[in-house]
Design an enzyme around this catalytic site. Structure first.
Site, PDB file in Angstrom:
ATOM      1  N   ASP A  10      10.034  -0.099  -4.912  1.00 16.89           N
ATOM      2  CA  ASP A  10       9.105   0.469  -4.244  1.00 16.89           C
ATOM      3  C   ASP A  10       8.541   2.436  -5.242  1.00 16.89           C
ATOM      4  O   ASP A  10       9.633   2.501  -5.481  1.00 16.89           O
ATOM      5  CB  ASP A  10       8.861   1.208  -2.968  1.00 16.89           C
ATOM      6  CG  ASP A  10       7.791   1.870  -3.011  1.00 16.89           C
ATOM      7  OD1 ASP A  10       6.629   0.963  -2.390  1.00 16.89           O
ATOM      8  OD2 ASP A  10       7.205   3.273  -2.449  1.00 16.89           O
ATOM      9  N   GLU A  12       6.483   5.695  -6.534  1.00 17.94           N
ATOM     10  CA  GLU A  12       5.477   6.665  -6.472  1.00 17.94           C
ATOM     11  C   GLU A  12       5.099   6.756  -7.862  1.00 17.94           C
ATOM     12  O   GLU A  12       5.890   7.103  -8.772  1.00 17.94           O
ATOM     13  CB  GLU A  12       6.102   7.668  -5.622  1.00 17.94           C
ATOM     14  CG  GLU A  12       6.014   7.495  -3.974  1.00 17.94           C
ATOM     15  CD  GLU A  12       5.492   7.313  -3.208  1.00 17.94           C
ATOM     16  OE1 GLU A  12       4.016   7.738  -3.318  1.00 17.94           O
ATOM     17  OE2 GLU A  12       5.154   5.736  -2.355  1.00 17.94           O
ATOM     18  N   ASP A  56      -0.704  15.418  -2.348  1.00 13.36           N
ATOM     19  CA  ASP A  56      -1.320  15.349  -0.676  1.00 13.36           C
ATOM     20  C   ASP A  56      -0.837  13.649  -0.687  1.00 13.36           C
ATOM     21  O   ASP A  56      -1.149  13.262  -0.009  1.00 13.36           O
ATOM     22  CB  ASP A  56      -2.569  16.072  -0.513  1.00 13.36           C
ATOM     23  CG  ASP A  56      -3.348  14.837  -1.630  1.00 13.36           C
ATOM     24  OD1 ASP A  56      -3.245  14.715  -2.985  1.00 13.36           O
ATOM     25  OD2 ASP A  56      -4.563  14.751  -1.161  1.00 13.36           O
ATOM     26  N   HIS A 149       4.464   6.580   2.132  1.00 16.16           N
ATOM     27  CA  HIS A 149       4.220   6.863   0.786  1.00 16.16           C
ATOM     28  C   HIS A 149       5.941   7.868   0.031  1.00 16.16           C
ATOM     29  O   HIS A 149       5.652   8.942  -0.681  1.00 16.16           O
ATOM     30  CB  HIS A 149       3.084   7.863   0.171  1.00 16.16           C
ATOM     31  CG  HIS A 149       2.188   7.034   0.439  1.00 16.16           C
ATOM     32  ND1 HIS A 149       1.638   6.049  -0.626  1.00 16.16           N
ATOM     33  CD2 HIS A 149       0.974   7.689   1.081  1.00 16.16           C
ATOM     34  CE1 HIS A 149       0.232   5.349  -0.030  1.00 16.16           C
ATOM     35  NE2 HIS A 149       0.489   6.082   1.163  1.00 16.16           N
ATOM     36  N   ASP A 154       9.109   3.476   1.667  1.00 12.38           N
ATOM     37  CA  ASP A 154       8.463   2.291   2.574  1.00 12.38           C
ATOM     38  C   ASP A 154       8.915   0.999   1.482  1.00 12.38           C
ATOM     39  O   ASP A 154       9.290   0.381   2.282  1.00 12.38           O
ATOM     40  CB  ASP A 154       7.533   2.734   0.938  1.00 12.38           C
ATOM     41  CG  ASP A 154       6.044   3.676   1.193  1.00 12.38           C
ATOM     42  OD1 ASP A 154       6.820   3.390   3.020  1.00 12.38           O
ATOM     43  OD2 ASP A 154       5.577   4.281   0.489  1.00 12.38           O
TER      44      ASP A 154
END
Length: 412
Positions: A10, A12, A56, A149, A154
């Protein structure tokens, strides 16, 4: 660490476009064996050398990745963890495209026929009628997904989802085909790098003076005088413009104190003097408003002053520092003037056009490039790694957040 088995991955990222300017900022890998059992997990933040996009969404601050390795530095370890295994992700197309783009950007050619399985696509067979999101799929199997996230969260949830699929369809032929194919796939050869991975901290506490004062030694001989104290207070004032202390600002204060020969003890005294200056200004009209009170509390907490010192400032208009080290009042040394150039950088909560219109309406000049003539840079994250932010630090231009810009333009 080679397979056979699965490697759940995963990422980000700063955005959605791997072949554009978007970059990986966090990666997690979870090994799962042929029976769906978790064997191990690894994760690290990645310094992309650019702005991090919308905090955010991923909740990663620029300060978090300042000391993290680059993708190039983790590439060999990452490929080692993937070698011989089926690459699995929830929306595998997204993660595979970022993986290939980052490897090629680092100079490692990789074919696009990486052997993958997508838990999102497999949901059509295993969870018909259920939503395709990771949260929906995990809920169907009662798999915990607390802190989505975050790459490690995740990836762990996706690994458990894969395990549930394997258990639901105990079909060695269905799972064995990709496993055999992946075991024969050859990733690019790389020279191993002894670079420690850098996991995201469990919690992000606001930066305060304690974080950088601890790096100064009490025994450092203080060779500074009033002129050096003035320089330090001036930098402190700029660092606290937005009532936020960024990691870059803390580093700048440490470096300046070291260059000027200011000891930790004197820095602590200068912080008290700075706070005393703010207190005197707040009480000049004999009234302490709620906004002034909140401002003093914010600054006192950032400087790690005692509760007694902060309380005294709120109760009486008396200086907190009986003896001035610098002989100057550092408060309110910075203010925007009509015509000043202001540069905006990063993805902000308000549209860029709205901020530019407000700056123009208040007599300031929104500017696109950072030059020595720019008065202020405003970033979604004051620790931004964008090119504009790096250039601003080179020129000594203050970098503040949106809240500080709103306060400055309102008071301007």
């Amino acid at each position: 660490m080679s397979g056979p088995g699965f490697a759940v991955i995963d990422f980000e990222t700063t955005g959605l476009f791997p072949n554009g300017n978007d970059r990986v900022i966090e990666v997690a890998i979870v090994h799962v064996d042929e029976l769906g059992r978790i064997e191990g997990h690894w994760d690290t933040l990645v310094n992309p050398g650019r702005d991090l996009g919308r905090p955010d969404i991923h909740r990663i601050r620029a300060a978090d990745v300042m000391n993290a390795p680059t993708f190039d530095q983790i590439a060999s370890k990452l490929v080692e963890l993937l070698a011989g295994r089926v690459l699995v992700a929830h929306n595998a197309n997204f993660d595979t495209r970022f993986l290939i783009a980052e490897l090629q950007r680092a100079g490692h050619w990789t074919t696009s026929n990486v052997v993958t399985l997508c838990t999102m696509q497999l949901a059509r067979d295993f969870l018909p009628g259920t939503g395709r999101s990771l949260a929906d799929c995990c809920a169907a199997y009662d798999i915990e997904l607390d802190g989505a996230h975050r790459a490690s969260v995740d990836a762990a949830a996706t690994a458990r989802l894969l395990g549930a699929y394997v258990e639901s369809a105990n079909d060695p032929e269905f799972w064995g085909g990709p496993i055999i194919e992946a075991f024969d796939y050859r990733w690019p050869g790389m020279t191993p790098q002894d670079i420690a991975w850098y996991p995201r901290p469990d919690s992000a506490h606001p930066m305060t003076a304690a974080s950088f004062l601890a790096r100064m030694t009490h025994s450092l001989p203080d060779v500074a005088g009033p002129a050096e104290y003035v320089d330090y207070l001036a930098l402190l004032d700029r660092c606290l413009l937005d009532r936020h202390l960024s990691a870059h600002e803390a580093e700048a204060l440490v470096q300046l104190a070291d260059e000027l020969g200011i000891s930790r003890h004197s820095c602590e005294a200068l912080h008290l003097e700075y706070f005393a200056g703010l207190t005197r200004i707040a009480w000049e009209d004999g009234i302490l408003t709620m906004d002034e009170m909140a401002d003093l509390v914010d600054v006192g907490n950032l400087l790690d002053l005692s509760l007694e010192a902060i309380s005294a400032a709120l109760e009486a208009p008396t200086p907190l520092a009986s003896e001035s080290l610098a002989g100057v009042d550092p408060a309110s040394a910075f203010a925007l003037q009509p015509g000043d150039l202001v540069v905006l950088t990063g993805d902000m909560t308000r549209p860029r056009e709205a901020w530019e219109g407000e700056l123009l309406a208040r007599g300031f000049t929104p500017w696109r490039a950072v030059t020595k003539k720019v008065k202020l840079v405003v970033a979604a994250d004051p620790d931004s790694l964008s090119g504009k932010a790096r250039k601003a630090r080179d020129y000594g231009i203050p970098i503040v957040d949106e809240a500080a810009l709103e306060r400055m333009t309102r008071n301007g």
